[in-house]
Structure formats: structure tokens, C-alpha cells
Design a protein around this motif. Structure first.
Motif, mmCIF file in Angstrom:
data_model
loop_
_atom_site.group_PDB
_atom_site.id
_atom_site.type_symbol
_atom_site.label_atom_id
_atom_site.label_comp_id
_atom_site.label_asym_id
_atom_site.label_seq_id
_atom_site.Cartn_x
_atom_site.Cartn_y
_atom_site.Cartn_z
ATOM 1 N N SER A 42 0.802 -1.225 0.000
ATOM 2 C CA SER A 42 0.000 0.000 0.000
ATOM 3 C C SER A 42 0.835 1.275 0.000
ATOM 4 O O SER A 42 0.295 2.371 -0.056
ATOM 5 N N VAL A 43 2.171 1.143 0.089
ATOM 6 C CA VAL A 43 3.045 2.316 0.098
ATOM 7 C C VAL A 43 4.052 2.218 -1.026
ATOM 8 O O VAL A 43 4.352 1.125 -1.515
ATOM 9 N N PRO A 44 4.616 3.365 -1.456
ATOM 10 C CA PRO A 44 5.630 3.342 -2.506
ATOM 11 C C PRO A 44 6.881 2.624 -2.022
ATOM 12 O O PRO A 44 7.155 2.570 -0.818
ATOM 13 N N PRO A 45 7.665 2.037 -2.915
ATOM 14 C CA PRO A 45 8.913 1.373 -2.514
ATOM 15 C C PRO A 45 9.859 2.334 -1.806
ATOM 16 O O PRO A 45 10.001 3.475 -2.236
ATOM 17 N N LEU A 46 10.488 1.861 -0.726
ATOM 18 C CA LEU A 46 11.392 2.707 0.050
ATOM 19 C C LEU A 46 12.817 2.543 -0.474
ATOM 20 O O LEU A 46 13.605 1.747 0.027
ATOM 21 N N THR A 47 13.154 3.273 -1.496
ATOM 22 C CA THR A 47 14.479 3.174 -2.089
ATOM 23 C C THR A 47 15.312 4.381 -1.721
ATOM 24 O O THR A 47 14.819 5.512 -1.725
ATOM 25 N N PRO A 48 16.585 4.217 -1.399
ATOM 26 C CA PRO A 48 17.442 5.346 -1.046
ATOM 27 C C PRO A 48 17.554 6.324 -2.186
ATOM 28 O O PRO A 48 17.787 5.943 -3.324
ATOM 29 N N SER A 49 17.389 7.617 -1.878
ATOM 30 C CA SER A 49 17.386 8.634 -2.917
ATOM 31 C C SER A 49 18.749 8.838 -3.540
ATOM 32 O O SER A 49 18.853 9.287 -4.667
ATOM 33 N N ASN A 50 19.839 8.555 -2.825
ATOM 34 C CA ASN A 50 21.154 8.792 -3.386
ATOM 35 C C ASN A 50 21.775 7.554 -4.023
ATOM 36 O O ASN A 50 22.890 7.596 -4.508
ATOM 37 N N PHE A 105 29.550 14.758 5.776
ATOM 38 C CA PHE A 105 28.188 14.278 6.037
ATOM 39 C C PHE A 105 27.698 13.411 4.883
ATOM 40 O O PHE A 105 27.095 12.348 5.101
ATOM 41 N N ASP A 106 27.959 13.846 3.650
ATOM 42 C CA ASP A 106 27.530 13.076 2.482
ATOM 43 C C ASP A 106 28.225 11.716 2.456
ATOM 44 O O ASP A 106 27.590 10.691 2.173
ATOM 45 N N SER A 107 29.520 11.698 2.781
ATOM 46 C CA SER A 107 30.262 10.435 2.798
ATOM 47 C C SER A 107 29.712 9.494 3.869
ATOM 48 O O SER A 107 29.501 8.295 3.624
#
Length: 410
Positions: A79-87, A112-114
Motif C-alpha cells: 500500500s506504500v511506494p517502494p522505500l528506495t534510497p534517494s542517493n 556528512f555526504d560520505s
């Protein structure tokens, strides 16, 4: 979509207590706690013989598929969209991860990004977490950041670090000693970072921080340093009094239990209003077994000092809630409950507590416990309780005879 939003929207009982991710194959241990199959299997394969959530010694390492929960998770997932990492960081190769780790000490604004990419890599699988745990100097690098720097500018980085540490500690329990060696000479530099996260961090990072404190509190020197930092201890206690999810409450309770090893600490915990907080937890009928066990265990610990017994008898709702939980949770919870009732009803003979037990059908439960296959200590404490109530009761209980002797539970 922000990852924090995803974390909040996932029902708490869909998440594995170990990985904090939605369970793909939920299985239940003999303690009644449910985990994702891959996470609990890795825990057991590492030589552990306890339930990670309750720390009870497992009578059996077998687990049973929780088919009902599996169907609920599947229905929710559809019932929810797939939870895929945005990066897309979960697709990083191990060489790319090594490169990110090498750059951490000098990455500056890009740190932080790393760390975010490394964290997503760690969350992707048990194998990834084991890989990170075995990289030379990785733990020492991130622990060094935790112990140093401008806190106001680094809270997001600190959150990432403590979550990573929590994840890899789950995979490699012997890292606790290594981490303690890394911070032993600068623990006072490390604790402000943890205190900041407990105050201002996300739910996920607060859970990781509470677990981290428990992981490093096996040493008396570490416990003393943690306890002496008043603000940190207050935040830890506050975490169980908030409307946080159960995983956060359990992590905080486990940490507090590990730290409460002296009368001084018990007194400090009591002054923070912990007895009333625990009473509120026990009156929550939806609270899962492992959380109830920890709440009762902490009350048991507090009942071994005068201040704790006073706080319990002054809050008769606490006594009533303990009686209500008697024989309805688990054998360990029942033992903790009986110790508390023995402390206030038999040891100090508080009449208000005795009357509250009687009004809440506690006598019948105590008598029933004596007729079950309970542990020797529970049997003896129940015998002492029956001596008290036999003297005061005008019912058939007045003729009940017991051969138990006076004992101290500690």
C-alpha cells in the motif's frame, strides 16, 4: 523524500529490533520477541546465547516464523511506494566504500555526504555491516570524530556516526572492548556528543546513542563518567518518559539498568521521577513483553534501596500496576514483580501497599504462584508475602500454612 520521514512513517512493530529496518522474514524467539530472520541468525551465529532485546538467556535457539506479522507487513508494503534510497548509495561497491572511508578525515564539508553513503551501505545487508566492522582503523576514525569537534556544526555527522557504530556493534559484539580502548582516555570528550544527540537528535539516533552508552558501560570507570554527566543521564531517563516508540524506550531502559549499580545512582534515578514514569509504562496494555520486562526489572532494582521503596509506596498506582502484570508477561517479569511486592509489603510492612495488593486480587495470584512450577526464589518470596497477608486476612487464607523461610533477594 527525506529518510527521516520514511523512518517515522514505518509502523514500529514492523521493524526488526536489531536492524531497525522493515522485516522481510519475521521470526519469533522463545522469549516472544520477533526479529528479521537474517539479523537474528547473524546474532546467534556470532556465538550469542541471549535475546538481544531482553538479554534473557535463550532456553532454545530455535525460532518460529511469525506468519501473521509477515502478512501484515506484506499488506502494508503493497500500500506504500517502494522505500528506495534517494542517493543510490546502497549500490556502492566495496572499493567505493573504502575510498569514502579514506576520505573521511579530510572530507570537510563533504563528510556528512560520505557518512550518509556509508550508513546506507551498512543498512543494506548484514554482510555490509560485517565488512565495515573488519576494515582497519574505520572504527577508530569515526570514534575520533565522535570525541572531537564543534558540536553545534556536527550534530548531523554525529548522528550518522553513532548509528553506524550501533549497526556494526550488532554484527561484531567484541568491538565493545575496542571502542572502550579508543575512548578510555577521552570519554569526557565523547559524552557531550552523545548528550547532544539524546537532546536534539532523531528517534533513530537516540536509540543508537542509548545502545552505545550501554555498550561502553561494562567498565566501572565508564559508568562513573556517564553518571557524573548529569545532563546526559537526565536525557536518558527522559527518553522513557516521552512519547517515543517502544524501541527507543527499551534502549533507554536497558542503558539505565546497566548504569544503576549503586545506591547513589538509584537515588539519582528516583529523584528524576522514574517510578511514576515506569508506572505509566506498565499501565499501557499495548506495551510489548520485552519493554514490560525491562520496566519491572528497573523497579526491582530501585526497590532494593529505601528511597526506591518509599517512592513506590507513595505511588499506589505503581503497586496496582505491578499486581496487574503479575503472571501475565513472562517468568522473568513475574520474578521482578514479586521482588518489588515483597520489598514493600513484607520487608517494610507498608500497610497501604498491602491493602492495594489485596484490592487488586494480589493474594489469589500469590497463592496461585505458590502452586505453580515457579523458581525457588519466587516460591520463597511468595511464602513470605503469604505470612503477612495470613495475619491480616479474615478469609480462608488465614489458615494457610507456609514452610518458607525469611530470605533477602540480594
Amino acid at each position: 523524500m527525506v529518510r527521516e520521514d520514511l523512518f517515522i512513517t514505518i509502523p514500529s512493530f514492523f521493524k526488526c529490533p536489531i536492524s531497525l529496518e522493515v522485516m522481510k522474514s519475521p521470526v519469533s524467539l522463545c522469549t516472544g520477541v520477533t526479529y528479521d530472520r537474517s539479523s537474528i541468525q547473524a546474532w546467534l551465529d556470532n556465538g550469542n546465547n541471549t535475546c538481544p532485546a531482553t538479554m534473557q538467556v535463550l532456553q532454545s535457539k530455535d525460532f518460529v516464523p511469525n506468519l501473521t506479522l509477515h502478512r501484515l507487513i506484506r499488506s502494508w508494503s503493497d500500500s506504500v511506494p517502494p522505500l528506495t534510497p534517494s542517493n543510490g548509495s546502497s549500490s556502492l561497491s566495496r572499493d567505493q566504500v573504502r575510498s569514502l572511508i579514506r576520505d573521511i578525515p579530510t572530507s570537510g564539508d563533504g563528510r556528512f555526504d560520505s557518512l550518509s553513503k556509508i550508513l546506507d551501505f551498512a543498512k543494506s545487508s548484514d554482510e555490509n555491516r560485517k565488512f565495515l566492522a573488519n576494515i582497519n582503523d574505520f572504527v577508530s576514525v569515526i570514534v575520533g570524530i565522535l570525541c572531537n569537534g564543534d558540536l553545534s556544526a556536527k550534530i548531523r555527522e554525529l548522528e550518522q556516526i553513532v548509528i553506524i557504530l550501533d549497526l556494526i556493534l550488532m554484527e561484531k559484539n567484541d568491538l565493545k572492548q575496542q571502542i572502550w580502548q579508543l575512548i578510555s582516555n577521552r570519554i569526557h570528550s565523547c559524552l557531550p556528543s552523545i548528550s547532544l544527540i539524546l537532546r536534539k537528535g532523531s528517534t533513530e539516533s537516540k536509540i543508537a546513542s542509548a545502545r552505545f552508552l550501554e555498550a561502553i558501560s561494562f567498565d566501572s570507570e565508564a559508568k562513573r563518567a556517564i553518571i557524573e554527566k548529569q545532563r546526559l543521564f537526565e536525557e536518558l531517563v527522559a527518553l522513557i518518559s516521552s512519547e517515543a516508540e517502544e524501541t527507543a524506550i527499551e534502549a533507554a531502559l536497558t542503558s539505565i539498568i546497566s548504569l544503576t549499580n549503586s545506591r547513589l545512582v538509584k537515588t539519582k534515578v528516583i529523584k528524576l521521577g522514574t517510578v511514576k514514569t515506569l508506572t505509566k509504562l506498565l499501565t499501557n496494555s499495548a506495551l510489548r513483553v520485552s519493554a514490560v520486562e525491562k520496566a519491572l526489572k528497573l523497579l526491582e532494582i530501585l526497590s532494593t534501596c529505601t528511597e526506591g521503596r518509599t517512592a513506590i509506596t507513595e505511588d499506589l498506582n505503581c503497586v496496582a500496576s505491578i499486581v496487574q502484570r503479575l503472571m501475565k508477561v513472562s517468568s522473568s517479569a513475574t520474578e521482578s514483580a514479586v521482588v518489588v511486592l515483597w520489598s514493600v509489603c513484607y520487608l517494610i510492612r507498608d500497610e497501604r501497599a498491602q491493602e492495594t495488593v489485596t484490592k487488586n486480587n494480589g493474594l489469589a495470584k500469590v497463592l496461585l504462584l505458590l502452586q505453580t512450577n515457579c523458581s525457588p526464589i519466587v516460591r520463597q518470596l511468595c511464602g513470605d508475602l503469604m505470612k503477612v497477608f495470613r495475619v491480616n486476612s479474615k478469609s480462608c487464607l488465614s489458615s494457610y500454612e507456609t514452610k518458607t523461610t525469611h530470605i533477602m533477594p540480594y
